[in-house]
Write a protein that holds these residues in place. Structure first.
Motif, short mmCIF file in Angstrom:
data_model
loop_
_atom_site.label_atom_id
_atom_site.label_comp_id
_atom_site.label_asym_id
_atom_site.label_seq_id
_atom_site.Cartn_x
_atom_site.Cartn_y
_atom_site.Cartn_z
N ASP A 261 32.36 8.34 5.66
CA ASP A 261 31.94 8.20 4.27
C ASP A 261 32.85 9.02 3.35
O ASP A 261 33.16 10.17 3.62
N VAL A 262 33.28 8.39 2.26
CA VAL A 262 34.20 9.03 1.31
C VAL A 262 33.43 9.92 0.33
O VAL A 262 32.39 9.53 -0.21
N ASP A 263 33.96 11.13 0.09
CA ASP A 263 33.33 12.09 -0.81
C ASP A 263 34.03 12.22 -2.15
O ASP A 263 33.45 12.69 -3.13
N GLY A 264 35.29 11.82 -2.22
CA GLY A 264 36.05 11.90 -3.47
C GLY A 264 37.24 10.96 -3.37
O GLY A 264 37.68 10.60 -2.27
N ALA A 265 37.79 10.56 -4.53
CA ALA A 265 38.88 9.58 -4.50
C ALA A 265 39.85 9.80 -5.66
O ALA A 265 39.49 10.29 -6.73
N LEU A 266 41.10 9.43 -5.41
CA LEU A 266 42.19 9.60 -6.38
C LEU A 266 43.06 8.36 -6.43
O LEU A 266 43.37 7.75 -5.40
N MET A 267 43.45 7.98 -7.64
CA MET A 267 44.48 6.96 -7.82
C MET A 267 45.54 7.50 -8.78
O MET A 267 45.26 8.35 -9.62
N VAL B 54 31.81 6.75 -5.88
CA VAL B 54 32.07 8.12 -5.46
C VAL B 54 32.81 8.86 -6.58
O VAL B 54 33.46 8.23 -7.42
N PRO B 55 32.74 10.21 -6.62
CA PRO B 55 33.50 10.96 -7.63
C PRO B 55 34.99 10.62 -7.53
O PRO B 55 35.57 10.68 -6.46
N SER B 56 35.57 10.26 -8.67
CA SER B 56 36.94 9.75 -8.67
C SER B 56 37.74 10.31 -9.83
O SER B 56 37.19 10.82 -10.80
N ILE B 57 39.07 10.17 -9.72
CA ILE B 57 39.98 10.63 -10.76
C ILE B 57 41.18 9.70 -10.84
O ILE B 57 41.69 9.24 -9.82
N MET B 58 41.62 9.42 -12.05
CA MET B 58 42.81 8.61 -12.31
C MET B 58 43.89 9.50 -12.93
O MET B 58 43.64 10.19 -13.91
N LEU B 59 45.07 9.49 -12.34
CA LEU B 59 46.21 10.22 -12.88
C LEU B 59 47.28 9.24 -13.35
O LEU B 59 47.51 8.21 -12.71
N ALA B 60 47.94 9.58 -14.44
CA ALA B 60 49.08 8.79 -14.91
C ALA B 60 50.36 9.54 -14.55
O ALA B 60 50.42 10.78 -14.68
N PHE C 113 38.49 12.56 1.69
CA PHE C 113 39.09 12.30 0.38
C PHE C 113 39.97 11.07 0.47
O PHE C 113 40.83 10.97 1.35
N LEU C 114 39.77 10.13 -0.43
CA LEU C 114 40.51 8.87 -0.42
C LEU C 114 41.63 8.90 -1.44
O LEU C 114 41.43 9.35 -2.58
N ILE C 115 42.80 8.42 -1.05
CA ILE C 115 43.91 8.24 -2.00
C ILE C 115 44.36 6.79 -1.93
O ILE C 115 44.52 6.23 -0.85
N ARG C 116 44.57 6.19 -3.06
CA ARG C 116 44.75 4.74 -3.13
C ARG C 116 46.06 4.30 -3.77
O ARG C 116 46.55 4.92 -4.72
N ALA C 117 46.63 3.22 -3.23
CA ALA C 117 47.76 2.53 -3.84
C ALA C 117 47.46 1.04 -3.83
O ALA C 117 46.95 0.51 -2.84
N ASP C 118 47.78 0.35 -4.90
CA ASP C 118 47.65 -1.11 -4.93
C ASP C 118 49.00 -1.73 -4.59
O ASP C 118 50.05 -1.16 -4.84
N MET C 119 48.97 -2.92 -3.98
CA MET C 119 50.18 -3.51 -3.41
C MET C 119 50.62 -4.81 -4.05
O MET C 119 51.72 -5.30 -3.76
N ASP C 120 49.81 -5.42 -4.91
CA ASP C 120 50.11 -6.76 -5.40
C ASP C 120 50.98 -6.74 -6.65
O ASP C 120 51.03 -5.77 -7.39
#
Length: 408
Positions: A156-162, A357-363, A73-80
């Protein structure tokens, strides 16, 4: 580990997350040019016991878990940051001409906090959590660059969240809004229209070809696409942000250049608008004896939220925060806060991940107007409520852990 225990652990990390966030805020950098940011994040991860690897031009990837077989499971943060001169009244304002006016410093600090939580519970992970620290989100190039460099492989990534923080929202800081299945952020395309005329003296317009006149008619004519060629529910925005030509008031210039952006929620509508822009610009320019060239630069596709992941994420954040601090876009209870959330008009290059990949965006609510957080993202006066850092970091970690547990 219970949700309550994880929240308590996240709360204990607040001071360090605030420190990290403010360091990143002061040292704001843009695009792929993230020398200080990259070094800071890499050192922080190494100090936690990770072995971060460079991914693409300026991205970082680290792995938590992997001691038990399972999914990834991937969790992402942007840095710029953005090329904006900061005007916010904070003690840690950036003074280098760049500003974290979109809250990416908050994202990075939260993901570093989540990394700390995951490392502490690494033996409990039913699989692997991949931490993604990406550059160049604001120019829609960082996510694609990291994918091309192998982000979603090995393992290999199966799911992702931002998660994206939101200022100026009428919800208590730390409230989470889960996207509904389907598209939640539009595709984006930057464009430039170069109109070639023939310069001459301003007193003799007949001796040349006025590119400004042609450009003005093109700008107005392109509004016809939205007004007459799209259906009522075909949400789209075509915006001109620049129009430049000439250096003297009594001279007709050779060239006029316009720039802008397109936002669409449907890939077919996106393609249609781009096709019609080329046809209309060319036709209008020729009618005024000029020539027009339309070029499209960096952009990103629509961000698509996976249905199963939306259902899971809503359940997880409610377990963690309670129903009063977490709800979905379609939740009627949101109305009690005075505003029903809707699709974002801002594009997001995490969309490239969501296409793979299956993904989700949270606010994540990070500033109520009534508490002095009245400016929106990308404004030189915008501020973010650091009280949101605790919940943000906990949501990153808990969602990843619970998803791996349920999908082992």
């Amino acid at each position: 580990m219970t949700p309550k225990q994880l929240l308590e652990e996240a709360a204990q990390l607040k001071e360090s997350m605030v420190f990290n966030r403010r360091y990143l805020h002061v040292h704001a950098e843009t695009g792929f040019d993230l020398k200080d940011t990259y070094a800071f994040v890499k050192k922080a991860l190494i100090d936690m016991g990770y072995e971060p690897l460079k991914c693409g031009k300026a991205g970082l990837v680290a792995l938590a878990g992997g001691k038990k077989s399972g999914k990834v499971f991937l969790i992402r943060a942007d840095m710029d940051a953005l090329p904006i001169q900061e005007a916010a009244e904070v003690d840690f304002a950036s003074a280098n001409g760049s500003m974290h006016a979109c809250g990416h410093d908050m994202h990075t600090a939260m993901l570093l906090g989540a990394a700390k939580l995951l490392k502490a519970h690494e033996d409990e992970l039913e699989g692997t959590v991949k931490l993604m620290f990406q550059p160049a989100e604001e120019i829609f190039e960082g996510s694609r660059d990291m994918i091309q460099a192998g982000l979603l492989k090995n393992p290999d990534v199966d799911g992702a969240l931002m998660i994206h923080v939101m200022a100026g929202m009428p919800f208590e800081a730390g409230t989470v809004i889960v996207s509904a299945p389907g598209v939640s952020a539009p595709a984006a395309d930057y464009f430039e229209i170069r109109v070639q005329g023939r310069g001459c003296h301003g007193s003799m317009p007949y001796a040349g070809v006025d590119p400004l006149n042609a450009a003005a008619h093109i700008l107005i004519a392109l509004q016809e696409i939205h007004a007459r060629e799209l259906a009522m529910d075909d949400r789209a925005v075509l915006t001109f942000g620049t129009m430049n030509a000439g250096t003297a008031a009594n001279v007709i210039p050779d060239v006029a250049v316009m720039g802008g952006s397109i936002r669409t929620f449907d890939e077919e509508i996106r393609a249609l608008i781009k096709e019609r822009m080329v046809q209309i610009a060319d036709g209008i320019a020729r009618s005024f004896r000029a020539e027009a060239n339309v070029s499209f630069g960096s952009g990103c596709p629509t961000l698509v939220n996976d249905k199963d992941l939306c259902i899971c994420a809503e359940r997880y954040v409610k377990e963690l925060l309670g129903g009063h601090k977490a709800f979905s876009v379609s939740d009627r209870n949101a109305m009690s806060a005075g505003q029903k959330p809707s699709k974002s008009a801002g594009s997001e290059d995490f969309a490239y991940v969501s296409q793979e990949v299956p993904s989700i965006m949270l606010a994540l609510a990070a500033g109520q107007p009534e508490k002095g957080y009245g400016y929106p993202q990308h404004h030189p006066m915008v501020r973010f409520d650091e009280d949101a850092l605790v919940n943000g970091s906990a949501v990153y970690a808990y969602t990843a852990m619970r998803w791996l547990e349920e999908h082992k």
